[in-house]
Structures are given as structure tokens and as C-alpha cells.
Write a protein that holds these residues in place. Sequence first.
Motif, mmCIF file in Angstrom:
data_model
loop_
_atom_site.group_PDB
_atom_site.id
_atom_site.type_symbol
_atom_site.label_atom_id
_atom_site.label_comp_id
_atom_site.label_asym_id
_atom_site.label_seq_id
_atom_site.Cartn_x
_atom_site.Cartn_y
_atom_site.Cartn_z
ATOM 1 N N UNK A 150 0.831 -1.195 0.000
ATOM 2 C CA UNK A 150 0.000 0.000 0.000
ATOM 3 C C UNK A 150 0.874 1.256 0.000
ATOM 4 N N UNK A 151 0.593 2.147 -0.944
ATOM 5 C CA UNK A 151 1.293 3.430 -0.984
ATOM 6 C C UNK A 151 0.260 4.520 -0.690
ATOM 7 N N UNK A 152 0.410 5.165 0.464
ATOM 8 C CA UNK A 152 -0.541 6.219 0.829
ATOM 9 C C UNK A 152 -0.126 7.520 0.162
ATOM 10 N N UNK A 153 -1.074 8.205 -0.451
ATOM 11 C CA UNK A 153 -0.755 9.509 -1.027
ATOM 12 C C UNK A 153 -1.798 10.538 -0.618
ATOM 13 N N UNK A 154 -1.302 11.582 0.020
ATOM 14 C CA UNK A 154 -2.173 12.669 0.449
ATOM 15 C C UNK A 154 -2.077 13.771 -0.608
ATOM 16 N N UNK A 155 -3.079 13.818 -1.468
ATOM 17 C CA UNK A 155 -3.073 14.722 -2.629
ATOM 18 C C UNK A 155 -3.500 16.130 -2.173
ATOM 19 N N UNK A 156 -2.675 16.698 -1.343
ATOM 20 C CA UNK A 156 -2.940 18.003 -0.733
ATOM 21 C C UNK A 156 -3.221 19.078 -1.785
ATOM 22 N N UNK A 157 -4.239 19.897 -1.527
ATOM 23 C CA UNK A 157 -4.497 21.036 -2.421
ATOM 24 C C UNK A 157 -3.531 22.160 -2.050
ATOM 25 N N UNK A 158 -2.360 22.188 -2.702
ATOM 26 C CA UNK A 158 -1.324 23.130 -2.279
ATOM 27 C C UNK A 158 -0.879 24.029 -3.430
ATOM 28 N N UNK A 159 -1.723 24.164 -4.434
ATOM 29 C CA UNK A 159 -1.311 24.972 -5.594
ATOM 30 C C UNK A 159 -2.534 25.613 -6.218
ATOM 31 N N UNK A 160 -2.345 26.673 -6.976
ATOM 32 C CA UNK A 160 -3.466 27.284 -7.693
ATOM 33 C C UNK A 160 -3.593 28.765 -7.414
ATOM 34 N N UNK A 161 -4.516 29.409 -8.107
ATOM 35 C CA UNK A 161 -4.651 30.865 -8.030
ATOM 36 C C UNK A 161 -4.885 31.430 -6.627
ATOM 37 N N UNK A 162 -5.625 30.751 -5.732
ATOM 38 C CA UNK A 162 -5.844 31.358 -4.410
ATOM 39 C C UNK A 162 -4.534 31.664 -3.674
#
Length: 576
Positions: A150-162
Motif C-alpha cells: 500500500x502506498x498512501x498519497x495525500x493529494x494536498x491542495x497546495x497549488x493554484x490561483x488562491x
Amino acid sequence: MADVRRVLEARLRTAFDVVSPGADPVLRPSDHADFQANGALPLARALGREPREVAADVVAAADLDDVCASVEISGPGFVNLTLADSYVAAELAAVARDVRLGVAPVAEPRRTVVDYSAPNVAKEMHVGHLRGTIIGDALCRVLGFLGDEVVRENHLGDWGTPFGMLIEHLVDVGESEAVEELSVGDLDGFYRDARAAFDASEDLRERSRRRVVALQSGDVETLRLWRVLVAESVRYFDDVYRKLGVLLGPDDVAGESAYNEMLPSVVSDLEAAGLLVESDGARCVFPPGFENREGDPLPLIVQKSDGGFGYAATDLASIRDRVDRVGAARLLYVVGAPQSQHLAMCFAVAHLAGWLPEGVEAVHVAFGSVLGPDHKMLRSRAGRSVKLSSLLDEAVERAEATVAASGRDPAGSRAAVARAVGIGAVKYADLSTERSRDYVFDWDRMLAFDGRTAPYLQYAHARIRSVLRRPEAVAAGAGDAPVAPSVREPAERALALELLGFEAAVRAVADELAPSVLASYLYDLATAFTAFYETCPIAKAPEQATRESRLLLARLAADVLALGLDLLGIEAPDSM
Ligand code: ARG
């Protein structure tokens, strides 16, 4: 090995095959015997034959001598099956010797990426993230236990216009002030203030636009400020993860920004494959089969008209990364149901582009919403999103009061028990709900000591442990004596069969990606134990062999409860 039901089912399938290839035995637990196979009825209808005759043919063809004590045709053509005591006892004894309690690892482990939790930087995690975190974590535990990589990946929202706005706000309030605010977990306060200032000032809006450009072009100071925001948020999320007791940690962060460098090739490769279509200046893919209400084809926007890449481009890049670099054979996305279409479109585009090769599976593990008492999305009293870390603190405080009021006073360990019960209650309420359904967040119900709750299961477990600690139990081996357990009494037998169903429940969680199957299994097991404990005395049983056998059943019930709860991420204290 331990799954007697599967053994029975396989043997019956072979027998049904003889009568009519592919016919389903339709095996069910039964009140009249251990199990009942009802498949002869629909089969007889299909063949235009007499059901009892079909049942007789099945029984004649079946090889059940070593596992069944009796096989009888009853009523219109049911087959009642009673397992041989010796068979049940031998299987149970094998489970008792097995550290995995009868749950064999999968034959072909798969490397599986689990994308879960994925909160957004400088924003409070909402209850949707809570659900995803709890469900994703249980799946990671179960798949890992079954031997998958199992590979856990936390696809954090850390990019974008805001982030242009957020960084400018950080500069305006002063870096140390901002860090202070974020470090106490006031992410929403920070975001709200930034938003209000942004809406009120054209100057700030202009600076924010320029800041986004600086961020995207890799300006060193801008990146430093961005990292401050990310680091403080990750610290707060990690706080929540520790309170929640999940496996997810800072090393599992694979945020949206991690895919930035791959975005241009996502676009150029789609272009080269002839999949890109320009629509209103944006570059899109129109995967077949997706339409809006008017019946027009729906675009997945890969690059916006201003040249920026969006959420979809990042998800496409992460699919490629998970397949090519991580080498995953399966991608699980534990994400709320509202994102179904987005993910389905990403998967479809990835298929078209050849990024999801044969043998690699991508699944949206969708879940429903957490509702407040008004059956609307759960919100704080001020109408804002609930602050997760306070919610978890409240769970523990309430659990402490409940444990105290119940008169069960675990001397010295009240705080640890309250934590286990409070957090366990929140998790079990979530996991026991079928994943795709919404549920109402109700403190009183989830913290009750009876019904389908964590405290009920935890208390059942602790009670068995306390029985096993008694001197007379210890003298009789505390459930570890190497005996062939007796399964003659109906309650003994029911408990034994329940225990032998553990493997099937754990496997069903993996096959159906449904932790609720294990959650209800554990409830059924605890109920079977209670019935057993009420009708089958342990210490007062006249014979040593019976005492040892019943202690073994009790010990196994405790072990299966503890392991099962652990696979759901729920603690099982030894006393409470
Ligand atoms: N950050 C997103 C949100 O809060 C969830 C991301 C889910 N994962 C993904 N690969 N899209 O809605």
C-alpha cells in the motif's frame, strides 16, 4: 482455510455444476441447520423440473462427507447443511494457533496507491475530509494486512490561483503573525480574512495576480512564503491525524504542486495523441459518454485559456506518475461522491491516452456526506465548517463523561480509555455506514454503550479480557489451552461459526472496498459472544475440558474483536 462457508460453497458449486453448469447454490446461514442452500428452486424453474428432484441430484453429486454431519432436503427443495462438529472444532483450533486468526494473505499482492484525505492548504479540513481520512485509513490497514503493497498519497491542495491572495495576505499581516494564527489551527480565520481583504481592495487583487505569476515562474521569495503556508497547514493537518490515530503522516504528502513539472507533457502528449480540442480558448478532451443535461459533450479542461493548468491536469499527471514511477497496479481515490464525474472523466481520458494500461485498475471509492441534526451538511453553530480538531477534542471529552457516568472506571487509565472511546466512536459511526450513504452526526448515538457503536464493541472486548484475567480462568489456560473446542451448544456453535467468518469479512472489505462489512461483522460477533456468555457458563462448567473450550472461544472472540477493530483503526483497551 478458516472460511468454512467458502469451503461449503465451493463444494456445492461443484455439485450444482454437475446438474447444470454455472448454477448458483445460493448458500445462506439458517435457523434450521448451520446453512441452507436454496439454489435448487430457481434452477428447477429454469430447467422445468421438480425442485426436490433437482435438490436430490445436487445432494447425490456433492462431496460433503468430511465437512458435514448431515445434509437434508427440506420443504420445497431446500438443502439444509449441518457441519460436522469435528470439522468446526478443527478449523477453530487452527485459527486459535494462527497469529492472523485465519485470515490468509492474498495470493497475488498488488501495489496499490490510496489517494485519501487531501485537505487544502490554508483551509480547515471539512467533515468530507474527515470521512475520506477515516475510510481511506481503514482500507490501507485492511489491504496492507492482506499483503498488498500500500502506498498512501495525500493529494494536498497546495497549488493554484488562491495562493496569490493567500501569500499577499500573509505579507500584509506579517509573517510571524500569520504563522501564529496558522499554527493554532485557525486556517479558516486566515482564509476568511484574506478573502475579505481581497474582495475589498483592488490593489490587493492586482498584487495577488502578480503574485500568482511570480509563484508559477518560481520566484525564490514567493516560493519561500508559499512554503510557510504549506508547512504550517501540514503541521495542523498532522495534528488532526495524530488525534485521529491514522497512519497518514507528513511523508505521505504528494500534493498537487508535486506534479507541476509534468503538466506541460500531459498537454503535449494529449495533443500528440490527437485528443485535444480547443474550446472557448481552453484546451480540452471530450471523452465519449460524458454529456451535460442538454446532451452536449462535456469537456475535461486540461489547460485554461490563460495558459494555467487546472485540477484535472494535475489528476492526469498523478495517474501517470502512480502508474509509471510508483508502479501501482491499482489506484484508489477515496474522495467524496460529488467528484464522481470529475474522476470518471480523468480515468476515461487516461484510458484514451494509454496511461492506464491493461491490468491497472483505477477506482473512485466514493462516499456520502456527514449531515447535521437538521439533515443538512454538518456545520458549526455559526454556520461555518466545523473545526476538525475541536470536534475530535469534543469526542474525547464527551467519551470521558460517558465512561465516568457508566460507572466503568478504569483506574488510572481514564484518559487513554476516553481517547480510545471518543475517537473510536467517531470512526465507527462513519465506517459502519455504507460508504455511499450519508449519515447524521449524532453524539449520543455514537457514544452509546449499546447498539452498533464503538463503545459497545470496545466494552465487549474489555469484558472478555477481564474474564480471561480471573484467577480461575488463568488456572485453566486463559483460552490458550490446546483443546479441540466443543461446539455442541447452540450458542457455542453460533459463536464458533461467527469466528470462522472473520476471513470472509476482511476479504469483503478489500474486494468491495467496503469497511462497513467488517464493522457489521464485528457487531454480529460481539452479539454472538454476549449470547454465548449468557447461556454457557465458563467458570461454573463442571468439566475442565468444557471450561478450557469455552475459554478458548472467549479468547478468540476477544482476539478477533481487537484485530478487527485495529483494521478499522479503532483501539481496543484491555480494560474499561
Ligand atoms: N483537495 C480536494 C478537495 O478538497 C480533494 C482531492 C482528491 N484527490 C484527487 N486526486 N483529486 O476537494
